[in-house]
Design a protein around this motif. Structure first.
Motif, PDB file in Angstrom:
ATOM      1  N   THR A 162      -2.459   4.049 -10.206  1.00 54.49           N
ATOM      2  CA  THR A 162      -2.700   4.916  -9.579  1.00 54.49           C
ATOM      3  C   THR A 162      -2.774   6.132 -10.082  1.00 54.49           C
ATOM      4  O   THR A 162      -3.268   6.954  -9.323  1.00 54.49           O
ATOM      5  CB  THR A 162      -2.163   5.528  -8.091  1.00 54.49           C
ATOM      6  OG1 THR A 162      -1.057   4.842  -8.950  1.00 54.49           O
ATOM      7  CG2 THR A 162      -2.170   3.884  -7.630  1.00 54.49           C
ATOM      8  N   GLU A 163      -2.447   6.812 -11.029  1.00 53.71           N
ATOM      9  CA  GLU A 163      -1.922   7.538 -11.751  1.00 53.71           C
ATOM     10  C   GLU A 163      -2.907   8.299 -12.727  1.00 53.71           C
ATOM     11  O   GLU A 163      -2.851   8.399 -13.756  1.00 53.71           O
ATOM     12  CB  GLU A 163      -0.929   8.139 -12.209  1.00 53.71           C
ATOM     13  CG  GLU A 163       0.582   8.140 -11.246  1.00 53.71           C
ATOM     14  CD  GLU A 163       0.663   8.388  -9.719  1.00 53.71           C
ATOM     15  OE1 GLU A 163      -0.737   9.312  -9.537  1.00 53.71           O
ATOM     16  OE2 GLU A 163      -0.602   7.658  -8.699  1.00 53.71           O
ATOM     17  N   ILE A 170       0.647  -1.094   0.254  1.00 54.16           N
ATOM     18  CA  ILE A 170       0.302  -0.058   0.428  1.00 54.16           C
ATOM     19  C   ILE A 170       0.981   1.087   0.354  1.00 54.16           C
ATOM     20  O   ILE A 170       2.105   1.858   1.206  1.00 54.16           O
ATOM     21  CB  ILE A 170      -0.747   0.332   1.289  1.00 54.16           C
ATOM     22  CG1 ILE A 170      -1.625  -1.320   1.108  1.00 54.16           C
ATOM     23  CG2 ILE A 170      -1.025   1.303   1.192  1.00 54.16           C
ATOM     24  CD1 ILE A 170      -2.685  -1.011   2.236  1.00 54.16           C
ATOM     25  N   GLY A 171       0.588   2.211  -0.598  1.00 51.96           N
ATOM     26  CA  GLY A 171       1.284   3.379  -1.117  1.00 51.96           C
ATOM     27  C   GLY A 171       2.730   2.976  -2.161  1.00 51.96           C
ATOM     28  O   GLY A 171       2.723   4.424  -2.182  1.00 51.96           O
ATOM     29  N   ALA A 172       3.002   2.532  -2.841  1.00 51.27           N
ATOM     30  CA  ALA A 172       3.511   1.882  -4.130  1.00 51.27           C
ATOM     31  C   ALA A 172       3.322   2.730  -4.490  1.00 51.27           C
ATOM     32  O   ALA A 172       1.822   2.673  -5.025  1.00 51.27           O
ATOM     33  CB  ALA A 172       4.262   1.099  -4.067  1.00 51.27           C
ATOM     34  N   THR A 218      -5.628   1.196  -2.119  1.00 51.47           N
ATOM     35  CA  THR A 218      -4.171   1.488  -2.306  1.00 51.47           C
ATOM     36  C   THR A 218      -4.691   3.594  -2.674  1.00 51.47           C
ATOM     37  O   THR A 218      -5.317   4.251  -3.158  1.00 51.47           O
ATOM     38  CB  THR A 218      -3.026   1.450  -2.853  1.00 51.47           C
ATOM     39  OG1 THR A 218      -1.780   1.595  -2.558  1.00 51.47           O
ATOM     40  CG2 THR A 218      -2.485   1.412  -4.558  1.00 51.47           C
ATOM     41  N   PRO A 219      -3.084   4.440  -1.510  1.00 49.43           N
ATOM     42  CA  PRO A 219      -3.896   5.647  -2.802  1.00 49.43           C
ATOM     43  C   PRO A 219      -3.591   5.629  -4.029  1.00 49.43           C
ATOM     44  O   PRO A 219      -2.351   5.025  -4.670  1.00 49.43           O
ATOM     45  CB  PRO A 219      -2.521   6.241  -1.727  1.00 49.43           C
ATOM     46  CG  PRO A 219      -2.627   5.648  -0.800  1.00 49.43           C
ATOM     47  CD  PRO A 219      -2.635   4.283  -1.097  1.00 49.43           C
ATOM     48  N   GLY A 220      -3.901   6.481  -4.485  1.00 44.63           N
ATOM     49  CA  GLY A 220      -3.628   7.412  -5.554  1.00 44.63           C
ATOM     50  C   GLY A 220      -4.978   8.528  -6.518  1.00 44.63           C
ATOM     51  O   GLY A 220      -5.916   9.049  -5.628  1.00 44.63           O
ATOM     52  N   THR A 221      -5.147   8.574  -7.643  1.00 52.79           N
ATOM     53  CA  THR A 221      -6.128   9.426  -8.271  1.00 52.79           C
ATOM     54  C   THR A 221      -6.769   8.788  -9.196  1.00 52.79           C
ATOM     55  O   THR A 221      -6.149   7.706 -10.163  1.00 52.79           O
ATOM     56  CB  THR A 221      -5.157  10.645  -9.239  1.00 52.79           C
ATOM     57  OG1 THR A 221      -4.175  10.891  -7.968  1.00 52.79           O
ATOM     58  CG2 THR A 221      -6.088  11.736  -9.306  1.00 52.79           C
ATOM     59  N   GLY A 256       6.231   6.093  -3.747  1.00 53.97           N
ATOM     60  CA  GLY A 256       5.208   6.988  -3.806  1.00 53.97           C
ATOM     61  C   GLY A 256       4.929   8.472  -3.679  1.00 53.97           C
ATOM     62  O   GLY A 256       4.725   9.400  -3.916  1.00 53.97           O
ATOM     63  N   SER A 257       6.473   8.962  -4.198  1.00 52.22           N
ATOM     64  CA  SER A 257       6.335  10.110  -4.125  1.00 52.22           C
ATOM     65  C   SER A 257       6.233  10.953  -5.857  1.00 52.22           C
ATOM     66  O   SER A 257       5.726  10.245  -6.307  1.00 52.22           O
ATOM     67  CB  SER A 257       8.433  10.315  -4.356  1.00 52.22           C
ATOM     68  OG  SER A 257       8.569   9.887  -4.656  1.00 52.22           O
TER      69      SER A 257
END
Ligand code: BGC
Ligand code: BGC
Length: 602
Positions: free
Chosen positions: A552-553, A103-105, A447-450, A383-384
């Motif tokens: 994720t993008e 999660i977060g990658a 997971t985080p993303g847009t 994930g930067s």
């Protein structure tokens, strides 16, 4: 006990040979053993001198955070260093579109989308960033790139390959290997690579024919689907040697030329003979003819499939040229059995020594004897924004515009209203597909993303109203100039994703019908691991974008949808008109052209 020391590049060979001479049979077999992280403790790693630990799909620590990953892998490595000879282990993951169990990658487009970019430099950068996120968590081995040349869009792994064309696969596979293996610049002096890539699945995994995969009845653990699943995956490639060589073997030459130092064997068979017991292909062709000096690893429990008699199975695989066995759960059984067949003479000591020499040489070339850990200072890069910017670029380069009536796209950022529908428009899990956090992937905010919807909201003018109804259940009478519908497959991985037909699901057709009533002009965006049969529906669409499994993008999609960048992606697969043009061999014989040819893209 301190770590066994290994010196500079020139002395690597002799140093490693010296270690092998000091090793007991048990220590050698330990090095040849790869175990899943959930099935072994650090103390057992030290006890057996285990060569490698892995996280398979969904093999994450609890909590699933970068910090916990780094700690988990570190604790296994610290244990390995405490074994008698202190030989470092190598930790492996399936980071097939970014470090994707974590999660977060940052999650990149799956390879099929990278294939659409046709951009080797970009793919190299994707490999490099993936390696950096792995190194942050002390992981040194990626089971990728998949250099399959998939020839059947019904296959559940089709999206893991770059495309149907052997040259495309060869070029992008090699680029990925270069990026993955020189991730942190430590190879600048040519001495060490930083993370290890793995070309898989050797060989012909993309060439299997439809039909029930043999039932390995002695394997109680395997939940073979009794339906359309597992009909292609792990099957038999019934092709002649010239086809095997020119189409399916060729990308391995390119990967080896790029320095790939590990190869994973395919579950599949070639003309009825399983690759895991194939002396000719593993030893004579790969290690002999192609000059591959790295290590050959099995697939997950694949050795078990060779023979109901486990001793015969183990001997067959090791004698064929297998160096390390992925025996994720019952590794003690492998250790006992290999010991037995060496003692009985069924496997020679020379073969064991060769396998161990290869494994330790790969570890030495990675610099693991000098620095067995990754670089936890890289944790802040996971994930930067910089990593996400590259993924976003990969997304926008991967989108293929296949229809655009009256130049409907790009959309104006200041249109008064935009109707949006489709559950996938606002779902990171569907946007990412299989091999994301879980083995099979999952819908939802995994997971985080847009999401695409979020990206659209960011980009349109303050005056634009975006109205979103996942099921296109807008109120009666609601009508806009433009409607945007996102269709998607449900996530899948491996044989779970094999399908008899790859047509639009009934729900999707219903969604289309509902959406059509509410807009003058319709844009369809498809998230899928493969081309789907859309011929009957396409006339109703004004614009159509194949977006593959972008990751994720989501801003990468709005970048081109709203005209900040042009569409440049080109089809990595021919897009069949009907199921009669599936598989690829049927298309080749078809008198009618496909709906869109390989390379299409407006
Ligand atoms: C897959 C491989 C993967 C391995 C470890 C297998 O089932 O076929 O591609 O690397 O599992 O997760
Ligand atoms: C693992 C995967 C692996 C698969 C093979 C799953 O349980 O998580 O990594 O590829 O089994 O069957």
């Amino acid at each position: 006990m301190t770590q066994t020391s290994v010196g500079n590049a020139e002395s690597l060979v002799t140093d490693v040979e010296r270690i092998v001479e000091e090793m007991t049979l048990a220590e050698k077999i330990g090095q040849m053993t790869q175990v899943a992280q959930a099935a072994i403790t650090p103390a057992e790693v030290a006890e057996y001198g285990i060569g490698s630990v892995l996280s398979g799909g969904g093999g994450y620590p609890t909590p699933n955070t970068p910090r916990a990953w780094a700690d988990m892998v570190r604790s296994f490595q610290e244990a390995a260093l405490k074994s008698r000879l202190g030989i470092p282990l190598i930790y492996g993951v399936d980071a097939v579109h970014g470090h994707n169990n974590m999660i977060g990658a940052v999650i990149f487009p799956h390879n099929i989308g990278l294939g659409a970019t046709r951009d080797a430099a970009l793919v190299e950068e994707v490999g490099r960033i993936t390696a950096r996120e792995m190194l942050a968590t002390n992981v040194h081995w990626n089971f990728g790139p998949c250099v399959a040349v998939p020839r059947d869009i019904r296959w559940g792994r089709i999206y893991e390959g770059f495309g149907e064309d052997v040259n495309l696969v060869g070029e992008l596979g090699a680029a990925y290997v270069r990026g993955q293996q020189i991730a942190d610049g430590s190879a600048a002096d040519g001495e060490f690579i930083s993370t290890l890539a793995c070309a898989k699945h050797y060989v012909g995994d993309g060439a299997t024919g439809w039909g029930p995969t043999p039932r390995y009845d002695w394997l109680q653990w395997w939940n073979w689907g009794n339906d359309e699943r597992w009909q292609l995956d792990q099957g038999d490639a019934a092709i002649d040697e010239e086809t095997l060589r020119t189409i399916h073997l060729a990308p391995y030459r390119d990967a080896i030329a790029a320095g790939v130092d590990s190869v994973m064997v395919s579950y599949s068979s070639w003309n009825g003979d399983k690759l895991h017991a194939h002396y000719y292909l593993l030893t004579e062709v790969l290690k002999g003819e192609l000059g591959f000096n790295g290590l050959v690893v099995s697939d997950w429990m694949a050795v078990d499939q060779l023979d109901p008699d486990y001793e015969r199975a183990v001997a067959a695989a090791v004698n064929a040229g297998l160096d390390m066995a992925m025996v994720p759960i019952n590794y003690q059984r492998f250790i006992t059995t290999l010991t037995k067949v060496v003692q009985s003479g069924a496997v020679s000591m020379a073969r064991i020594d060769d396998a161990v020499l290869r494994i330790l040489s790969v570890k030495a070339r990675l610099g693991l004897f000098r620095q067995p850990f990754g670089d936890e200072s890289l944790l802040e890069e996971i994930g930067s924004p910089a990593h996400r910017a590259v993924a976003r670029e990969a997304v926008r380069r991967s989108l293929v515009l296949l229809k655009n009536e009256n130049q409907l796209l790009p959309l104006a950022k200041d249109m008064p209203t935009l109707l949006v529908a489709g559950p996938a428009a606002d779902d990171i899990g569907l946007q990412c597909g299989g091999w994301t956090i879980e083995w099979q992937g999952a819908a939802g905010r995994i997971t985080p993303g847009t999401t695409l919807l979020e990206a659209m909201k960011e980009v349109v003018s303050p005056g634009t109203v975006i109205s979103y109804e996942p099921q296109a259940e807008f109120e009666e009478g609601v009508r806009a100039e433009v409607g945007l519908l996102v269709l998607s497959e449900q996530p899948y991985a491996e044989g779970e994703g094999d399908r008899a037909t790859v047509e639009l699901a009934e729900e999707d057709v219903a969604l289309l019908t509902r959406m059509r009533q509410h807009c003058e002009r319709l844009v369809v965006i498809l998230f899928s691991g493969r081309p789907l049969i859309i011929t009957d529906h396409l006339p109703e669409w004004d614009a159509f974008v194949a977006a593959w499994l972008p990751g994720t993008e989501g801003q990468g999609i709005t970048d081109v949808l709203f005209g900040d960048y042009p569409f440049t992606g080109r089809l990595p697969h021919s897009w069949p008109r009907s199921m009669e043009q599936v598989p690829f061999s049927a298309l080749e014989q078809s008198s009618v052209p496909p709906l869109f040819p390989y390379g299409a893209g407006l």
